[in-house]
Every structure is written in C-alpha cells, then in structure tokens.
Design an enzyme around this catalytic site. Structure first.
Site, mmCIF file in Angstrom:
data_model
loop_
_atom_site.group_PDB
_atom_site.id
_atom_site.type_symbol
_atom_site.label_atom_id
_atom_site.label_comp_id
_atom_site.label_asym_id
_atom_site.label_seq_id
_atom_site.Cartn_x
_atom_site.Cartn_y
_atom_site.Cartn_z
ATOM 1 N N SER A 298 0.866 -1.187 0.000
ATOM 2 C CA SER A 298 0.000 0.000 0.000
ATOM 3 C C SER A 298 0.893 1.225 0.000
ATOM 4 C CB SER A 298 -0.875 0.018 1.251
ATOM 5 O OG SER A 298 -0.100 0.359 2.390
ATOM 6 N N ASP A 299 0.344 2.382 -0.320
ATOM 7 C CA ASP A 299 1.096 3.600 -0.048
ATOM 8 C C ASP A 299 0.964 3.888 1.454
ATOM 9 O OD1 ASP A 299 2.621 5.862 -0.205
ATOM 10 O OD2 ASP A 299 1.609 6.686 -1.954
ATOM 11 N N ALA A 300 1.679 4.885 1.919
ATOM 12 C CA ALA A 300 1.736 5.141 3.362
ATOM 13 C C ALA A 300 0.335 5.435 3.897
ATOM 14 C CB ALA A 300 2.665 6.316 3.637
ATOM 15 N N GLY A 301 -0.239 4.466 4.589
ATOM 16 C CA GLY A 301 -1.557 4.678 5.180
ATOM 17 C C GLY A 301 -2.708 4.594 4.194
ATOM 18 N N SER A 302 -2.444 4.214 2.940
ATOM 19 C CA SER A 302 -3.526 4.283 1.940
ATOM 20 C C SER A 302 -4.615 3.248 2.194
ATOM 21 C CB SER A 302 -2.973 4.142 0.518
ATOM 22 O OG SER A 302 -2.456 2.842 0.294
#
Ligand code: BGC
Length: 755
Positions: A298-302
């Site tokens: 995932s992207d950061a926190g996505s």
C-alpha cells in the site's frame, strides 16, 4: 487449492518469459521452500510478513512523511520495534539506512522463531547521497539509457547502506502542472514515461537481483494518481477505464515487462473505487490480465484511508477490503496486525488470501537472496567506500548537464563570452539547500555544488559577482538595489530564480504555477537595467512565465539537478557542454490552462494556430499554443529538418513502412538533436489525440553534418484502447511527423490497410 492460489501459480508461470532470468530464483517462481515455510507460520507471523513499518531505529535525518506509525506510541520506539521484530511481527522496514544498526535489526529478525529476514525499503527516487537530477529533469534528457545508469549507480549506493528495495520509479503520467508530484515522474507523455520506466527498473534491479548491489524496484503509484482532479494532491480522479488503460497503465506494463517485482497501490480512487481497495485493478488487471508475480504494497496509510474515502465503515473493513483486493503488504501503522486476526477468524478474509500475500512477499525476499544471505547489502566496508564515489559524482554531473533545456537564446547570448563580466543574481544562485529537489532526505546540505560555485570554478574571479537579491518568497531589505547595482556593472546577468525545492513533490500542489512574486519583482527590476538577462529556472514542473522572466534574452530550465547541479549548469552556460534536453512537459501561456498537454483531443471545434474565430475550444485571454511545447529545446547550433519521406504510403495490416528524414546541423558547433516521431489517427471509432509520440532518437551532428534518421512503423504503433477496452488498430488514414518538437513539422499521410 483455491482459485486465487491456483491463479497465482499460473500467473507466475505465465510471466517467466517477461522477466530477466535472474529475477527468478526458482525456475517456475513457485518455491517449495517457501510453501514449507508458510506451512509452519502462525497467523501472527504471516501478518508480520505483510507489515511494513517506518524504521524507528534508524529514522531519516529529515522527516519524509506524516507519522504513520500509530503502533509506536511507546516512549522507546526503537526498543519496542526490536521486540516486535524478535516476535516475528515485522516483515520490512521503511526509510532506514546504515549498516551497523541494519545488521542489528537483521540479527533481531533472525532471532525470531522462524528467522525470516527483514527487507529494508527506502524512497531512493533520484539518489541517496549522490543526488541525480530530479526525474522530471532526467526525462528531459530524452535518454532512457541515462536513467538506467543513474538507477544502477543509485542501487549501488543505497545497497551499500543496507537498502534492498526502492520505492521507485515514480511513473505517474502527469498532465496538470499544478500537481506537485510532476517533479517525481517523467512528464506528460505515456510513451516517454514508459521508456524511462523500463530503464529505471533495469538499472535498479540489474542483471542479477541476488547481487548485493541490486535492489528490488517498486514502480508507483498504481494507478491513475496523475489524474487527480484540479492537480490537487491526494484528490479524487475521474478517469474512464479507457483513459486509465490508454494513458496511465502503459508505463506500469513497461516496468513489469522489464522485471519490476513489486508495485505500490496509489492513494486516489478510480471511478469511485480507491486504488488501495480496488480488486479490479490489483487482481483483475494486475494478476489476471498481466500475470504480475510480485507483491503490492500500500502507499503510506492508503489502506487505512479507505475509511476517509468513505468506502469502509471502519478500520477493520478497510483492512479486509485492502487485503481481499490485492494489497499484500501494508505500509503504515499496523492495520493488518490490528485487524486481520479477527477478520480471518470470522472468514471475512480467507486464510488462502493471507497465504497468497505472504507467498508473494517471501518470493521477493527469496529472489533478493535474503534467505541465503540475510546480511547481503549490509557490509561496513562497502558503506565506507561506495557512497558518493567519484564515479557516481561524475555521472551525476553528466546526467545533470544532459537534462538542461535551453528554451530561448536571443542574439546567441549563450554560451557566455569568455571576457564577459557576469552578475549572478537570485535566491537560487548560491543556495546549496535548493539544488537537490524533492526526494533527498539523506543528502547532506552543503554537499551539492551551487551555480555560484560552478561558475567560480569556470570563470576568472574578477569576472563574477554574486548577489542574492531576494529570498524565494520574500524580498530582502536592499536586495533589489544591490542586484540592480551589480547588473549595471556587468555585461550580462544570470538570473537564478524559480521554485524552492520544497515547492514541488508530494503535498506540494500549487494554484499558480508561476515564479514567486518577490522574485518576479527582482527579475523585472534587473531587466529594467537593459542588460541582457539569462534566466536559469529552478523548478520541478512546467511554469507559466511572465514579464521579464518570459522576455529574458535567454531561458534555461535548470530544474533541480542534484549533487553536481551547479557544475552542470556552469558547463552549459560557459559552453563547455552544449544543452541537449527537451521538455517532457508543456510550458503553458498561463496557469489557468491546466491541465495542459500536447497530446490532447481535437474536440469538435479545434482552433487552428493563429485563428481568431470565437466559438472555438479556447480561452478568451490566451492562445492555445504552448509557450514552449513538449519536446522543445535548443542547442548551440541550429538544425534543419527535410520533409519526411515514407517507403510507402500504404502500410499493410501485417507489414511495416519506413519513415525517413534528413536532419542537418547548419551551425558552427556540434549539436545533439532529439528527432521525434509523432502520429495522429485521422478517423477512428473513438476520439484520438492530435499527436502522439511514437519514437525518438538523440543524435550528434558535427557542424555541417547531415544524417538520415529512420523509423519503422507497424500496426502495433497505431493501436489504441477502443470502446470495448481492448488495444486495437483501425484501418484508415494516419498523419506522421518527424519533427524537433510536438508543435513543429509538416505531416505526411499514410494509410493502414485492412486486415
Ligand atoms: C508517498 C510514496 C512513498 C511513501 C513512503 C508516500 O507518502 O506517496 O511515494 O513511497 O510515502 O515514503
């Protein structure tokens, strides 16, 4: 065996021919060793492998992200992280560098019950300590081979400090220059971006992924992030699936074909479904259609953000949505750790999905050779010797030189005359903190060579005066007066102005893509002295140029060129090197035209260049033509193009034709020319762009030299995504240009015959 698991197996098998042989540790990609390991793992250990945390033991010198590590509220974050690693609850760490502590962390992982090694990831997008040109700058070189070389050098350097995995290349096609992340990619064109994407991947991963000098590549952000509405960071998109497939996916396909073995799910939604919970994208397209064998992070926190998007009621739903859709690893604050146990217990996330995600992660670790040598890339001798090497710095200088774009050179004020008295004015003239560009958290301020330093090394001391004149955003007391006085005493002014390096990049969207007011005032005052002005623009995007900046005698796009930026700019300004870059983004007339890109649709009411008719697709205030178009750039000699000729005006359905043009250096200095091939489908079942780049060659021409440049065109070059969402070509008329930019040249026509 579940259908998904079976599919994963087929996927791996089906892809072997696309991958460099070395990317595959096991001949068929299915490792019995890994299956045996998975069989021994508890659910908690499996979730650990799917969990990527920021490195709390080796935090970055400068923060690069909002704090996403919600699990580490503990006062002693480092101690807590070691404990988590020993318990087998962490699979990978983000943004840590340094061999000694890296070895300690890896030892902790080996002390866990199953001893599965950690993988260390970092955003080394354009260099770690040796900073190469910002990707948008390097794209201007129109030399994918250069991206391969800089990525290789970056891989050697990051692997010398313990990094196994880079969150690069960033290959979002960006057509709205307000979006700050234009800086990180290769511009507005899918073809150019795809050529750079595959080159970066080859450079990062090398021929042998198990080599301690190779790193796994993570092309990002999958997908459609460049389509954020209004160019506003993190915004929604409104992309049709056709547009997604036509414009945004090709660079990813190219990167995977080149062997990239991970990818990152984007923040944005696509047609209402956020990418990080989008099964159609992450499983349908990526796995089922493309047979991608690697893992998705995932992207950061996505994944957590699926709640804010409003597609998950709470974090637990977000975790289920993300994992079931195909987000294998969570980058963030432990979402999977908190919620997967209950989700698996309740059957909302089948264990088979967890196993499949774990298998993909472990396969990448295996392909990196981490099971055989957990301490690969953790060698203190290399760390001491292989960072900021003379060879890497020399490459940074030549790559920077080749990324410079000369837009204007009235009266041939450049290169500088040997005896000229030069006033270097502007906040970017001598500011080492504004040379690197957005992704340089490990660079040390002061290590990058400024333009003033570069010019001092190139010019006699009494020929150069350096005056700041203004800060980036605010006037300096007496700044303009001092600048004007210096200009008056000089023969020529070099005005180093533009954006600060923190004005482009993530979370740096702008409303007005202009030179900040304080610097515009400085430029206007300096120009009023009547001295010739050479503007050197620092920028991470195309800018709208006004007043004295637009009217300067010469305009040089200096982007953010990294460690050797000042040397490279001095090389170009003094003529030691000639500019050879071309714009990978269109410079508009004004900010309000965004999104503004050359490969737009015709519309039903196209305005012909220079046409004044009112009821046309246009804005009232400005012309539709770019101030400087995609593909444009000058050298220090002029080049003429002959008429393109075709080997035949009839392209058979299964055949090919050749298009040839003669280019001639009519100047007195050597020149490098980027010869560009464009086509237009004149009538198709769906609307097509007015021009599309289909090929380019960078050639060197000696004074007076002529060369014939040849391109081959076949049906595959004419395909597009039709209404049925498949790639196809249609018989009929095509226009073709071989030209020095997207706005130049006269077309010749050919017909694609019927099947
Ligand atoms: C960015 C990614 C980056 C990640 C890790 C995110 O905010 O969107 O490009 O790789 O942070 O630093």
């Amino acid at each position: 065996m579940s259908r998904r698991r079976l599919l994963a197996g087929i996927a791996v098998l089906g892809t072997t021919s696309l991958l460099p042989r070395s990317a595959l540790a096991a001949p068929n990609g299915l490792s019995p060793k890994i299956d045996a390991l998975i069989a021994k793992m508890t659910l908690e250990e499996k979730i650990g492998q799917l969990t990527l945390y920021p490195d709390e033991v080796r935090p970055t010198p400068r923060p690069i992200n909002p704090d996403i590590n919600a699990q580490a509220e503990a006062r002693d974050r480092a101690r807590f992280q070691y404990a988590e690693i020993r318990a087998g609850r962490v699979g990978a760490l983000l943004a840590g560098t340094g061999v000694a502590l890296g070895r300690d962390l890896q030892k902790a992982a080996l002390e866990s019950r199953l001893g599965i090694p950690l993988m260390f990831g970092a955003d080394v997008v354009h260099g770690l300590r040796t900073i190469f040109p910002l990707p948008i700058a390097l794209a201007a070189s129109f030399e994918p081979a250069l991206a391969e070389q800089t990525a290789r050098a970056a891989a050697q350097e990051m692997s010398a400090v313990g990094v196994h995995w880079t969150y690069a290349p960033m290959i979002d096609v960006a057509r709205d220059q307000r979006w700050g992340r234009v800086a990180e990619g290769s511009g507005e064109d899918p073809y150019l971006t795809a050529r750079f994407a595959e080159a970066y991947v080859r450079g990062f991963q090398g021929d042998d992924l198990t080599s301690p000098r190779s790193v796994a590549s993570c092309p990002k952000h999958f997908a459609g992030y460049g389509g954020v509405l209004g160019g506003m960071e993190y915004n929604a998109t409104d992309l049709s699936e056709r547009e997604l497939r036509q414009t945004h996916l090709p660079p990813f396909k190219a990167a995977f074909n080149a062997g990239a073995i991970t990818t990152m799910a984007a923040f944005n939604d696509i047609d209402g479904v956020p990418a990080s919970g989008n099964a159609k994208l992450l499983t349908g397209i990526l796995r089922d259609e493309w047979k991608f064998p690697g893992f998705v992070v995932s992207d950061a926190g996505s994944a957590e953000e699926l709640v804010a998007h409003g597609v998950a009621a709470d974090e637990a739903e977000a975790a289920a949505l993300a994992l079931n859709a195909g987000v294998d690893m969570n980058m963030g604050g432990g979402l999977y750790k908190r919620h997967l146990p209950a989700l698996v217990a309740s059957g909302k996330v089948p264990m088979a999905h967890v196993d499949e995600a774990v298998r993909r992660v472990l396969l990448v670790k295996e392909r990196l050779g981490l099971f055989d040598d957990p301490f690969r890339s953790l060698d203190p001798k290399r760390e001491a010797r292989e960072v900021r090497t003379p060879a890497a710095l020399a490459l940074a200088r030549s790559a920077a030189t080749r990324s410079v774009v000369l837009l204007k050179n009235e009266g041939n004020v450049l290169p500088l005359r040997k005896d000229a008295r030069v006033a270097l004015i502007g906040p970017l003239g001598d500011d080492p903190a504004n040379m690197d560009g957005t992704w340089a958290p490990w660079a040390k301020t002061g290590e990058a060579v400024t333009l003033a330093q570069g010019l001092r090394a190139a010019l006699p001391a009494d020929r150069l005066r350096v005056v700041k004149g203004s800060d980036i955003h605010t006037a300096l007391p007496g700044g303009i007066d001092a600048a004007v006085a210096a200009a008056r005493e000089a023969d020529i002014v070099i005005l180093a102005i533009g954006e600060g390096q923190d004005m482009s990049g993530e979370a740096r969207s702008r409303v007005e893509i202009t030179v900040p007011h304080a610097q515009q005032a400085l430029a206007d005052a300096v120009a009023a002295t009547g001295r010739p002005v050479v503007v050197v623009l620092g920028t991470g995007r195309a800018l709208a140029l006004h007043g004295a900046v637009r009217d300067a005698s010469a305009i040089v796009v200096g982007w953010f060129l990294g460690s050797a930026g000042g040397l490279a700019l001095a090389d170009v300004l003094t003529g030691k090197a000639a500019p050879s870059g071309r714009l990978p983004v269109s410079f508009p007339q004004d900010s309000g035209q965004q999104p503004f890109y050359y490969n737009h649709k015709s519309t039903g009411r196209p305005q012909a260049p220079g046409e004044a008719a009112f009821f046309k697709a246009r804005y009232v205030e400005v012309s539709n033509e770019a101030l400087y178009p995609f593909g444009f750039g000058l050298g220090y000699a002029s080049v003429t193009y002959g008429e393109p000729t075709l080997s035949s005006a009839a392209l058979p359905w299964d055949g090919s034709i050749e298009a040839t043009v003669e280019v001639r250096n009519t100047g007195t200095r050597p020149v490098e020319e980027v010869v560009q091939l464009y086509i237009r489908d004149m009538a198709a079942s769906v609307t097509r762009p007015v021009r599309e780049l289909k090929g380019f060659r960078k050639v060197t021409l000696a004074p007076g030299e002529a060369q014939r440049i040849r391109f081959t065109i076949a049906r595959k070059d004419l395909t597009f995504v039709g209404s049925d969402l498949t790639w196809q070509a249609e018989a009929g008329a095509f226009d073709l240009w071989i030209a020095p930019s997207s706005a130049a040249g006269r077309p010749v026509r050919f017909m694609l015959g019927k099947a």
